[in-house]
Write a protein that holds these residues in place. Structure first.
Motif, PDB file in Angstrom:
ATOM      1  N   VAL A  20       9.323 -13.014   7.885  1.00  0.00           N
ATOM      2  CA  VAL A  20       9.748 -13.319   9.244  1.00  0.00           C
ATOM      3  C   VAL A  20      10.077 -12.035  10.002  1.00  0.00           C
ATOM      4  O   VAL A  20      10.808 -11.173   9.506  1.00  0.00           O
ATOM      5  N   GLY A  21       9.503 -11.907  11.197  1.00  0.00           N
ATOM      6  CA  GLY A  21       9.796 -10.768  12.057  1.00  0.00           C
ATOM      7  C   GLY A  21       9.068  -9.487  11.695  1.00  0.00           C
ATOM      8  O   GLY A  21       9.282  -8.452  12.329  1.00  0.00           O
ATOM      9  N   VAL A  22       8.217  -9.511  10.682  1.00  0.00           N
ATOM     10  CA  VAL A  22       7.482  -8.317  10.259  1.00  0.00           C
ATOM     11  C   VAL A  22       5.989  -8.573  10.451  1.00  0.00           C
ATOM     12  O   VAL A  22       5.472  -9.623  10.055  1.00  0.00           O
ATOM     13  N   ALA A  23       5.298  -7.620  11.079  1.00  0.00           N
ATOM     14  CA  ALA A  23       3.863  -7.770  11.312  1.00  0.00           C
ATOM     15  C   ALA A  23       3.111  -7.756   9.979  1.00  0.00           C
ATOM     16  O   ALA A  23       3.477  -7.010   9.066  1.00  0.00           O
ATOM     17  N   PRO A  24       2.070  -8.615   9.815  1.00  0.00           N
ATOM     18  CA  PRO A  24       1.274  -8.590   8.578  1.00  0.00           C
ATOM     19  C   PRO A  24       0.496  -7.283   8.455  1.00  0.00           C
ATOM     20  O   PRO A  24       0.214  -6.610   9.451  1.00  0.00           O
ATOM     21  N   THR A  25       0.167  -6.934   7.212  1.00  0.00           N
ATOM     22  CA  THR A  25      -0.595  -5.708   6.952  1.00  0.00           C
ATOM     23  C   THR A  25      -1.726  -6.016   5.990  1.00  0.00           C
ATOM     24  O   THR A  25      -1.673  -6.982   5.225  1.00  0.00           O
ATOM     25  N   PHE A  26      -2.744  -5.158   6.023  1.00  0.00           N
ATOM     26  CA  PHE A  26      -3.831  -5.279   5.057  1.00  0.00           C
ATOM     27  C   PHE A  26      -3.450  -4.535   3.780  1.00  0.00           C
ATOM     28  O   PHE A  26      -2.957  -3.409   3.839  1.00  0.00           O
ATOM     29  N   GLN A  27      -3.676  -5.182   2.631  1.00  0.00           N
ATOM     30  CA  GLN A  27      -3.355  -4.575   1.343  1.00  0.00           C
ATOM     31  C   GLN A  27      -4.489  -4.846   0.351  1.00  0.00           C
ATOM     32  O   GLN A  27      -5.287  -5.768   0.555  1.00  0.00           O
ATOM     33  N   THR A  28      -4.518  -4.044  -0.695  1.00  0.00           N
ATOM     34  CA  THR A  28      -5.524  -4.243  -1.725  1.00  0.00           C
ATOM     35  C   THR A  28      -5.265  -5.561  -2.436  1.00  0.00           C
ATOM     36  O   THR A  28      -4.120  -5.864  -2.797  1.00  0.00           O
TER      37      THR A  28
END
Length: 192
Positions: A20-28
């Motif tokens: 919640v409240g944190v932008a998603p990121t791309f991860q391996t």
């Protein structure tokens, strides 16, 4: 929530929530459990073995799979399904699993009796007792990536003769007892 800018990931990455409240990121992507390859051999010939086999890994009846390892940490799932007949009363046909010419996943050898991976039922009376046999084994020993490995299911008998794919009653008959079978060995390489 509010729209957020997400940077572009690279090939093979997955979009992961940060909560919640944190932008998603791309991860391996997490590894492990992925099937890297499947190799299978089916035999329809009516091959046999006798008690004269001295190879230590059973008579070669064609149930062999050779593959090139794609990872040094892979595991290999070996699956066998076969039609099998003991040609001698009271005898079982034994299956010895080997890898690269060495026994693998077999019981203990006792005196002149072979430790085997699997065996057909033993019957009393005279021979030609047909059955289906299935076996599996997960090989967790490491194999160097890029190297070739061969798995083999060989047949062995204490006395007499054993067969694969042969009919219990080998005559022209409409009965199921006169039917031939096929036998298959399949190996799956699974990423650890």
């Amino acid at each position: 929530g509010d729209p957020a800018y997400v940077t572009t990931g690279t090939s093979g990455q997955v979009l992961t929530s940060g909560g919640v409240g944190v932008a998603p990121t791309f991860q391996t992507a997490a590894g492990g459990g992925k099937v890297l390859q499947v190799v299978s051999t089916t035999v329809t010939d009516r091959n046999s073995t006798t008690n004269t086999d001295t190879s230590g890994v059973g008579t070669d009846v064609g149930l062999n799979v050779t593959l090139t390892s794609q990872s040094s940490t892979s595991r290999y799932l070996i699956m066998l399904n076969m039609g099998i007949i003991s040609g001698s009363g009271g005898e079982s046909v034994g299956i010895i699993l080997s890898k690269g010419g060495s026994k693998l996943a077999n019981g203990v050898d006792v005196s002149s009796r072979n430790g085997v991976w699997a065996r057909s039922p033993a019957y009393t009376g005279n021979g030609n007792h047909a059955s289906s046999l299935s076996a599996s084994y997960l090989d967790t020993t490491s194999t160097t990536s890029g190297s070739s490995v061969t798995y083999k299911a060989g047949l062995v008998m204490q006395t007499g003769t054993g067969y694969i794919n042969k009919a219990a009653v080998d005559t022209n008959t409409s009965s199921v007892y006169g039917s031939y079978t096929s036998s298959t060995i399949t190996v799956m390489e699974i990423e650890a």
